[in-house]
Design a protein around this motif. Structure first.
Motif, PDB file in Angstrom:
ATOM      1  N   UNK A   1      13.207  10.388   5.730  1.00  0.00           N
ATOM      2  CA  UNK A   1      14.534  10.450   5.191  1.00  0.00           C
ATOM      3  C   UNK A   1      14.540   9.838   3.725  1.00  0.00           C
ATOM      4  N   UNK A   2      15.021  10.759   3.121  1.00  0.00           N
ATOM      5  CA  UNK A   2      14.842  10.503   1.283  1.00  0.00           C
ATOM      6  C   UNK A   2      15.652   9.370   0.963  1.00  0.00           C
ATOM      7  N   UNK A   3      16.811   9.069   1.630  1.00  0.00           N
ATOM      8  CA  UNK A   3      17.383   7.867   1.216  1.00  0.00           C
ATOM      9  C   UNK A   3      17.071   6.820   1.578  1.00  0.00           C
ATOM     10  N   UNK A   4      16.369   6.744   2.757  1.00  0.00           N
ATOM     11  CA  UNK A   4      15.500   5.459   3.264  1.00  0.00           C
ATOM     12  C   UNK A   4      14.423   5.171   2.220  1.00  0.00           C
ATOM     13  N   UNK A   5      13.912   6.186   1.845  1.00  0.00           N
ATOM     14  CA  UNK A   5      12.564   6.179   1.125  1.00  0.00           C
ATOM     15  C   UNK A   5      13.095   5.479  -0.261  1.00  0.00           C
ATOM     16  N   UNK A   6      14.255   5.924  -0.822  1.00  0.00           N
ATOM     17  CA  UNK A   6      14.481   5.291  -2.130  1.00  0.00           C
ATOM     18  C   UNK A   6      15.194   4.200  -2.052  1.00  0.00           C
ATOM     19  N   UNK A   7      15.438   3.686  -1.019  1.00  0.00           N
ATOM     20  CA  UNK A   7      16.123   2.158  -0.856  1.00  0.00           C
ATOM     21  C   UNK A   7      14.804   1.202  -0.633  1.00  0.00           C
ATOM     22  N   UNK A   8      13.941   1.839  -0.032  1.00  0.00           N
ATOM     23  CA  UNK A   8      12.508   1.028   0.065  1.00  0.00           C
ATOM     24  C   UNK A   8      11.767   0.821  -1.066  1.00  0.00           C
ATOM     25  N   UNK A   9      11.821   2.092  -1.885  1.00  0.00           N
ATOM     26  CA  UNK A   9      11.095   2.097  -3.266  1.00  0.00           C
ATOM     27  C   UNK A   9      11.866   0.898  -4.310  1.00  0.00           C
ATOM     28  N   UNK A  10      13.095   1.438  -4.240  1.00  0.00           N
ATOM     29  CA  UNK A  10      13.871   0.298  -4.969  1.00  0.00           C
ATOM     30  C   UNK A  10      13.644  -1.174  -5.011  1.00  0.00           C
ATOM     31  N   UNK A  11      13.511  -1.300  -3.345  1.00  0.00           N
ATOM     32  CA  UNK A  11      13.637  -2.784  -2.993  1.00  0.00           C
ATOM     33  C   UNK A  11      12.205  -3.295  -3.572  1.00  0.00           C
TER      34      UNK A  11
ATOM     35  N   UNK B   1      14.221   2.886  -9.283  1.00  0.00           N
ATOM     36  CA  UNK B   1      14.479   4.100  -8.327  1.00  0.00           C
ATOM     37  C   UNK B   1      13.271   5.258  -8.573  1.00  0.00           C
ATOM     38  N   UNK B   2      12.620   5.952  -7.509  1.00  0.00           N
ATOM     39  CA  UNK B   2      11.766   6.800  -7.416  1.00  0.00           C
ATOM     40  C   UNK B   2      11.932   7.643  -9.045  1.00  0.00           C
ATOM     41  N   UNK B   3      13.133   8.225  -9.017  1.00  0.00           N
ATOM     42  CA  UNK B   3      13.541   9.085 -10.401  1.00  0.00           C
ATOM     43  C   UNK B   3      13.125   8.184 -11.658  1.00  0.00           C
ATOM     44  N   UNK B   4      13.534   6.972 -11.660  1.00  0.00           N
ATOM     45  CA  UNK B   4      13.429   6.300 -13.002  1.00  0.00           C
ATOM     46  C   UNK B   4      11.869   6.102 -13.173  1.00  0.00           C
ATOM     47  N   UNK B   5      11.281   5.781 -11.963  1.00  0.00           N
ATOM     48  CA  UNK B   5       9.665   5.483 -12.132  1.00  0.00           C
ATOM     49  C   UNK B   5       8.907   6.800 -12.558  1.00  0.00           C
ATOM     50  N   UNK B   6       9.397   7.957 -11.935  1.00  0.00           N
ATOM     51  CA  UNK B   6       8.666   9.050 -12.441  1.00  0.00           C
ATOM     52  C   UNK B   6       8.974   9.312 -13.888  1.00  0.00           C
TER      53      UNK B   6
ATOM     54  N   UNK C   1       8.590  10.934  -0.158  1.00  0.00           N
ATOM     55  CA  UNK C   1       8.730   9.741   0.766  1.00  0.00           C
ATOM     56  C   UNK C   1       8.351  10.392   2.105  1.00  0.00           C
ATOM     57  N   UNK C   2       8.364  11.535   2.386  1.00  0.00           N
ATOM     58  CA  UNK C   2       7.826  11.964   3.761  1.00  0.00           C
ATOM     59  C   UNK C   2       6.326  11.852   3.873  1.00  0.00           C
ATOM     60  N   UNK C   3       5.722  11.860   2.573  1.00  0.00           N
ATOM     61  CA  UNK C   3       4.162  11.796   2.545  1.00  0.00           C
ATOM     62  C   UNK C   3       3.652  10.363   2.895  1.00  0.00           C
ATOM     63  N   UNK C   4       4.534   9.391   2.636  1.00  0.00           N
ATOM     64  CA  UNK C   4       4.217   8.092   2.856  1.00  0.00           C
ATOM     65  C   UNK C   4       5.079   7.433   4.023  1.00  0.00           C
ATOM     66  N   UNK C   5       5.558   8.384   4.945  1.00  0.00           N
ATOM     67  CA  UNK C   5       6.184   7.881   6.194  1.00  0.00           C
ATOM     68  C   UNK C   5       7.707   7.636   6.141  1.00  0.00           C
ATOM     69  N   UNK C   6       8.393   8.252   5.390  1.00  0.00           N
ATOM     70  CA  UNK C   6       9.866   8.089   5.188  1.00  0.00           C
ATOM     71  C   UNK C   6      10.395   9.567   5.344  1.00  0.00           C
TER      72      UNK C   6
ATOM     73  N   UNK D   1       0.887  -1.175  -0.009  1.00  0.00           N
ATOM     74  CA  UNK D   1       0.003   0.028  -0.043  1.00  0.00           C
ATOM     75  C   UNK D   1       0.674   1.443  -0.063  1.00  0.00           C
ATOM     76  N   UNK D   2       1.749   1.212   0.641  1.00  0.00           N
ATOM     77  CA  UNK D   2       2.895   2.324   0.738  1.00  0.00           C
ATOM     78  C   UNK D   2       3.457   2.601  -0.723  1.00  0.00           C
ATOM     79  N   UNK D   3       3.982   1.599  -1.200  1.00  0.00           N
ATOM     80  CA  UNK D   3       4.598   1.744  -2.509  1.00  0.00           C
ATOM     81  C   UNK D   3       3.450   2.215  -4.045  1.00  0.00           C
ATOM     82  N   UNK D   4       2.388   1.786  -3.445  1.00  0.00           N
ATOM     83  CA  UNK D   4       1.041   2.269  -4.546  1.00  0.00           C
ATOM     84  C   UNK D   4       1.006   3.785  -4.309  1.00  0.00           C
ATOM     85  N   UNK D   5       0.834   4.193  -3.098  1.00  0.00           N
ATOM     86  CA  UNK D   5       0.863   5.599  -2.732  1.00  0.00           C
ATOM     87  C   UNK D   5       1.835   6.257  -3.231  1.00  0.00           C
TER      88      UNK D   5
END
Length: 295
Positions: free
Chosen positions: A271-281, A286-291, A264-269, A244-248
């Motif tokens: 720290x931007x680096x932690x969000x990028x790691x979570x999203x990539x996993x 990466x968030x940039x590539x997905x956008x 990242x902050x809007x979905x509970x992260x 659900x977090x990834x979808x949002x």
């Protein structure tokens, strides 16, 4: 997360139900696919967009590829897509859509009907494949609903709306039965547990990613929650929350110009680096590539 959380230009554009396209001002529309159907003239059908009303498409031909919440579904003749309010989707540029499309405004049906038909079961897949008997029932029910919809002369306005609600309920009950599948009596407790968990995640996923915290708040043991979620979805509670977090995050990346850190902050992260790691996993990119892929 709502559109009000961000300034103009940094929010997900959501298109409301087009009341001007319905007959007699009722909160639903049904008819053949083709043209712009129940959509606003300015909705970018071939781009990613979001609507705040229900759409059910019953296909007469195919295959058609249609994206819903960043998953591509291939739909053939005799199959359905059920798009719920808030989900993002995109029409295929190359495909010709043929069949019947139903659009329904939230609030058109009473609450008891909404609960009985599972209108907001976001955990259920959008693609539905009925067997021959189920399809025949859905087609007959859909045809009856369309006949009632276009008949605006034989009944007074209020009675016409009441008949439409009854006919729509009959169709949606068939659809809900198909979507949920047959349920055994002994699984009802697990289903109730999962429903409460699902609703809690939908409400709090942006601030709470902890399975234990959800279990404590709902009054269940962690083991009970794991069993219920696995029975309903085949995955763990943590997997359900993360999905659900990834979808949002995907919705915000595709629909807004928010910086990656704010997404990242809007979905509970925070720290931007932690969000990028979570999203990539979880998303494999990466968030940039997905956008960039969505633009």
């Amino acid at each position: 997360m709502t559109d009000r959380d961000f300034p103009d230009g940094d929010r997900i554009k959501t298109f409301p139900f087009p009341v001007d396209r319905g007959l007699s001002g009722v909160g639903m529309r049904i008819g053949p696919m083709g043209g712009r159907g129940p959509w606003h003239a300015h909705i970018p059908l071939e781009g990613v967009h979001r609507i705040d009303f229900h759409v059910v498409m019953l296909f007469d031909a195919g295959p058609v590829r249609h994206m819903i919440d960043f998953t591509e579904y291939e739909v053939g003749a005799g199959e359905l897509l059920w798009i719920r309010p808030g989900q993002v989707h995109r029409f295929s540029r190359a495909a010709e859509y043929r069949g019947t499309v139903l659009a329904m405004q939230p609030g058109f049906l009473p609450r008891t009907t909404v609960e009985a038909t599972g209108l907001y079961r976001y955990d259920l897949p959008p693609l539905l494949r009925p067997d021959a008997a189920q399809l025949a029932g859905l087609e007959a029910s859909s045809a009856q609903l369309e006949r009632e919809y276009v008949d605006t002369v034989t009944l007074p306005s209020g009675l016409h709306t009441a008949v439409l609600r009854h006919s729509l309920t009959a169709f949606l009950l068939r659809l809900a039965h198909l979507a949920a599948g047959s349920t055994e009596e002994e699984h009802r407790l697990d289903e109730t547990t999962f429903t409460r968990f699902r609703d809690a995640v939908e409400r709090d996923f942006a601030t709470n990613h902890s399975v234990s915290a959800y279990a404590d708040a709902l009054g269940y043991s962690r083991r009970t929650l794991v069993r219920a979620v696995r029975a309903a979805t085949g995955e763990t509670p943590k997997g359900f929350i993360d999905k659900r977090v990834v979808l949002e995050a995907k919705r915000l990346l595709a629909h807004t110009d928010l910086p990656i850190g704010r997404v990242g902050a809007a979905v509970g992260f925070p720290d931007a680096a932690n969000f990028s790691k979570f999203f990539h996993l979880h998303a494999g990119t990466t968030p940039v590539a997905f956008r960039a892929e969505m633009r």
